[in-house]
Design a protein around this motif. Structure first.
Motif, PDB file in Angstrom:
ATOM      1  N   MET A   1     -59.336  -1.285 -31.572  1.00 30.17           N
ATOM      2  CA  MET A   1     -60.370  -1.466 -30.577  1.00 30.17           C
ATOM      3  C   MET A   1     -60.639  -0.145 -29.859  1.00 30.17           C
ATOM      4  O   MET A   1     -61.780   0.276 -29.731  1.00 30.17           O
ATOM      5  CB  MET A   1     -59.931  -2.526 -29.574  1.00 30.17           C
ATOM      6  CG  MET A   1     -60.959  -2.812 -28.540  1.00 30.17           C
ATOM      7  SD  MET A   1     -60.436  -4.271 -27.656  1.00 30.17           S
ATOM      8  CE  MET A   1     -61.340  -4.064 -26.209  1.00 30.17           C
ATOM      9  N   ALA A   2     -59.604   0.545 -29.401  1.00 31.52           N
ATOM     10  CA  ALA A   2     -59.791   1.823 -28.716  1.00 31.52           C
ATOM     11  C   ALA A   2     -60.275   2.872 -29.701  1.00 31.52           C
ATOM     12  O   ALA A   2     -61.130   3.701 -29.363  1.00 31.52           O
ATOM     13  CB  ALA A   2     -58.481   2.273 -28.074  1.00 31.52           C
ATOM     14  N   SER A   3     -59.765   2.823 -30.931  1.00 33.70           N
ATOM     15  CA  SER A   3     -60.169   3.827 -31.916  1.00 33.70           C
ATOM     16  C   SER A   3     -61.650   3.685 -32.259  1.00 33.70           C
ATOM     17  O   SER A   3     -62.346   4.686 -32.428  1.00 33.70           O
ATOM     18  CB  SER A   3     -59.312   3.730 -33.173  1.00 33.70           C
ATOM     19  OG  SER A   3     -59.508   2.485 -33.802  1.00 33.70           O
ATOM     20  N   VAL A  22     -62.722  12.865 -22.787  1.00 34.29           N
ATOM     21  CA  VAL A  22     -62.976  11.555 -23.391  1.00 34.29           C
ATOM     22  C   VAL A  22     -62.521  10.451 -22.447  1.00 34.29           C
ATOM     23  O   VAL A  22     -63.231   9.462 -22.233  1.00 34.29           O
ATOM     24  CB  VAL A  22     -62.278  11.438 -24.764  1.00 34.29           C
ATOM     25  CG1 VAL A  22     -62.394  10.025 -25.314  1.00 34.29           C
ATOM     26  CG2 VAL A  22     -62.872  12.442 -25.748  1.00 34.29           C
ATOM     27  N   THR A  23     -61.365  10.622 -21.830  1.00 29.02           N
ATOM     28  CA  THR A  23     -60.849   9.617 -20.901  1.00 29.02           C
ATOM     29  C   THR A  23     -61.798   9.426 -19.725  1.00 29.02           C
ATOM     30  O   THR A  23     -62.118   8.293 -19.340  1.00 29.02           O
ATOM     31  CB  THR A  23     -59.453  10.031 -20.376  1.00 29.02           C
ATOM     32  OG1 THR A  23     -58.606  10.260 -21.488  1.00 29.02           O
ATOM     33  CG2 THR A  23     -58.855   8.959 -19.502  1.00 29.02           C
ATOM     34  N   ARG A  27     -65.013   6.170 -18.712  1.00 28.68           N
ATOM     35  CA  ARG A  27     -64.924   5.515 -17.395  1.00 28.68           C
ATOM     36  C   ARG A  27     -63.591   4.804 -17.172  1.00 28.68           C
ATOM     37  O   ARG A  27     -63.521   3.734 -16.583  1.00 28.68           O
ATOM     38  CB  ARG A  27     -66.057   4.517 -17.199  1.00 28.68           C
ATOM     39  CG  ARG A  27     -67.433   5.038 -17.482  1.00 28.68           C
ATOM     40  CD  ARG A  27     -68.096   5.486 -16.204  1.00 28.68           C
ATOM     41  NE  ARG A  27     -69.499   5.775 -16.406  1.00 28.68           N
ATOM     42  CZ  ARG A  27     -69.989   6.990 -16.536  1.00 28.68           C
ATOM     43  NH1 ARG A  27     -69.176   8.019 -16.506  1.00 28.68           N
ATOM     44  NH2 ARG A  27     -71.266   7.190 -16.704  1.00 28.68           N
ATOM     45  N   GLY A  28     -62.543   5.406 -17.709  1.00 29.34           N
ATOM     46  CA  GLY A  28     -61.213   4.863 -17.451  1.00 29.34           C
ATOM     47  C   GLY A  28     -60.929   3.556 -18.169  1.00 29.34           C
ATOM     48  O   GLY A  28     -60.026   2.820 -17.773  1.00 29.34           O
ATOM     49  N   ALA A  29     -61.676   3.234 -19.227  1.00 27.23           N
ATOM     50  CA  ALA A  29     -61.443   2.002 -19.978  1.00 27.23           C
ATOM     51  C   ALA A  29     -60.079   2.058 -20.669  1.00 27.23           C
ATOM     52  O   ALA A  29     -59.457   1.012 -20.892  1.00 27.23           O
ATOM     53  CB  ALA A  29     -62.542   1.781 -21.005  1.00 27.23           C
ATOM     54  N   TYR A  30     -59.634   3.253 -20.999  1.00 18.31           N
ATOM     55  CA  TYR A  30     -58.342   3.429 -21.660  1.00 18.31           C
ATOM     56  C   TYR A  30     -57.577   4.514 -20.916  1.00 18.31           C
ATOM     57  O   TYR A  30     -58.166   5.441 -20.359  1.00 18.31           O
ATOM     58  CB  TYR A  30     -58.523   3.832 -23.127  1.00 18.31           C
ATOM     59  CG  TYR A  30     -59.406   2.879 -23.893  1.00 18.31           C
ATOM     60  CD1 TYR A  30     -58.905   1.663 -24.326  1.00 18.31           C
ATOM     61  CD2 TYR A  30     -60.737   3.188 -24.164  1.00 18.31           C
ATOM     62  CE1 TYR A  30     -59.712   0.777 -25.024  1.00 18.31           C
ATOM     63  CE2 TYR A  30     -61.548   2.314 -24.853  1.00 18.31           C
ATOM     64  CZ  TYR A  30     -61.031   1.100 -25.289  1.00 18.31           C
ATOM     65  OH  TYR A  30     -61.823   0.234 -25.959  1.00 18.31           O
ATOM     66  N   THR A  31     -56.276   4.440 -20.946  1.00 15.82           N
ATOM     67  CA  THR A  31     -55.464   5.450 -20.272  1.00 15.82           C
ATOM     68  C   THR A  31     -55.447   6.728 -21.111  1.00 15.82           C
ATOM     69  O   THR A  31     -55.780   6.722 -22.304  1.00 15.82           O
ATOM     70  CB  THR A  31     -54.018   4.957 -20.068  1.00 15.82           C
ATOM     71  OG1 THR A  31     -53.435   4.755 -21.353  1.00 15.82           O
ATOM     72  CG2 THR A  31     -53.982   3.695 -19.241  1.00 15.82           C
ATOM     73  N   LYS A  32     -55.004   7.801 -20.482  1.00 16.05           N
ATOM     74  CA  LYS A  32     -55.002   9.087 -21.163  1.00 16.05           C
ATOM     75  C   LYS A  32     -54.045   9.100 -22.359  1.00 16.05           C
ATOM     76  O   LYS A  32     -54.366   9.672 -23.407  1.00 16.05           O
ATOM     77  CB  LYS A  32     -54.631  10.194 -20.181  1.00 16.05           C
ATOM     78  CG  LYS A  32     -54.772  11.585 -20.753  1.00 16.05           C
ATOM     79  CD  LYS A  32     -54.534  12.647 -19.699  1.00 16.05           C
ATOM     80  CE  LYS A  32     -54.668  14.020 -20.315  1.00 16.05           C
ATOM     81  NZ  LYS A  32     -54.411  15.077 -19.363  1.00 16.05           N
ATOM     82  N   THR A  33     -52.914   8.448 -22.239  1.00 15.52           N
ATOM     83  CA  THR A  33     -51.958   8.420 -23.350  1.00 15.52           C
ATOM     84  C   THR A  33     -52.514   7.633 -24.533  1.00 15.52           C
ATOM     85  O   THR A  33     -52.328   8.018 -25.685  1.00 15.52           O
ATOM     86  CB  THR A  33     -50.611   7.832 -22.898  1.00 15.52           C
ATOM     87  OG1 THR A  33     -50.826   6.554 -22.309  1.00 15.52           O
ATOM     88  CG2 THR A  33     -49.920   8.741 -21.932  1.00 15.52           C
ATOM     89  N   VAL A  34     -53.215   6.525 -24.232  1.00  9.72           N
ATOM     90  CA  VAL A  34     -53.813   5.724 -25.308  1.00  9.72           C
ATOM     91  C   VAL A  34     -54.897   6.543 -26.000  1.00  9.72           C
ATOM     92  O   VAL A  34     -55.001   6.568 -27.241  1.00  9.72           O
ATOM     93  CB  VAL A  34     -54.393   4.400 -24.746  1.00  9.72           C
ATOM     94  CG1 VAL A  34     -55.215   3.672 -25.787  1.00  9.72           C
ATOM     95  CG2 VAL A  34     -53.272   3.517 -24.234  1.00  9.72           C
ATOM     96  N   VAL A  35     -55.706   7.240 -25.222  1.00 14.41           N
ATOM     97  CA  VAL A  35     -56.783   8.058 -25.793  1.00 14.41           C
ATOM     98  C   VAL A  35     -56.177   9.172 -26.642  1.00 14.41           C
ATOM     99  O   VAL A  35     -56.648   9.443 -27.758  1.00 14.41           O
ATOM    100  CB  VAL A  35     -57.690   8.628 -24.666  1.00 14.41           C
ATOM    101  CG1 VAL A  35     -58.652   9.651 -25.216  1.00 14.41           C
ATOM    102  CG2 VAL A  35     -58.437   7.508 -23.967  1.00 14.41           C
TER     103      VAL A  35
END
Length: 165
Positions: A1-3, A22-23, A27-35
């Motif tokens: 989903m994030a990818s 990108v993070t 708009r903060g939909a995903y955290t920086k580590t996930v991104v």
């Protein structure tokens, strides 16, 4: 989903971004580590490309219709060299032609040269006439007149020289 969301964002914007960009732009939909993990996974799968600029990683999506090979870069380099050499040759030709043009425009035209020749001939003729009249002149002054003129000159010269003190 994030990818999927990150890949879609990179493809749509079609410009390079760092992980932090990108993070923030998502708009903060995903955290920086996930991104960061998603971007690294997309690089490994070959869907995006990563470049290192110092310590910072920059990610860009690979566009299918805009892929360029390294041979294209080499072709462009060789074309650039050829065109640069051609430009230098044309600049040198231009300089030589401009110098010839400058010489030609500074020279008088045919009509101007002919008029200058006519004026010079007229001056020569008038001077020859004057010279002939002076050579053929019989008006000679007498020795007494000459002595009077020289004495007058000496007197005035002495007054000039010693009178200004």
């Amino acid at each position: 989903m994030a990818s999927e969301a990150i890949l879609k964002y990179l493809v749509d914007t079609n410009r390079p971004y760092s992980c932090a960009d990108v993070t923030v732009n998502l708009r903060g939909a995903y955290t920086k580590t996930v991104v960061q993990k998603t971007l690294d996974a997309l690089v490994e799968s070959g869907k995006i490309r990563c470049k290192l600029y110092g310590k910072q990683k920059v990610y860009v999506a690979l566009q299918e219709d805009n892929k360029e090979n390294d041979t294209d870069v080499e072709d462009y380099d060789s074309q650039l060299k050829c065109l640069s050499q051609l430009l230098e040759e044309n600049i040198s030709k231009l300089k030589s032609v401009e110098s010839k043009l400058k010489i030609l425009t500074s020279a008088p035209t045919t009509l101007a040269a002919l008029s200058q020749i006519d004026q010079a001939k007229q001056r020569i003729n008038s001077m020859e006439i004057k010279l002939n009249t002076l050579r053929n002149s019989t008006a000679v002054i007498s020795a007494d007149e000459k002595k009077l003129i020289l004495d007058q000159h000496q007197k005035l010269f002495k007054e000039y020289r010693y009178g200004n003190r």
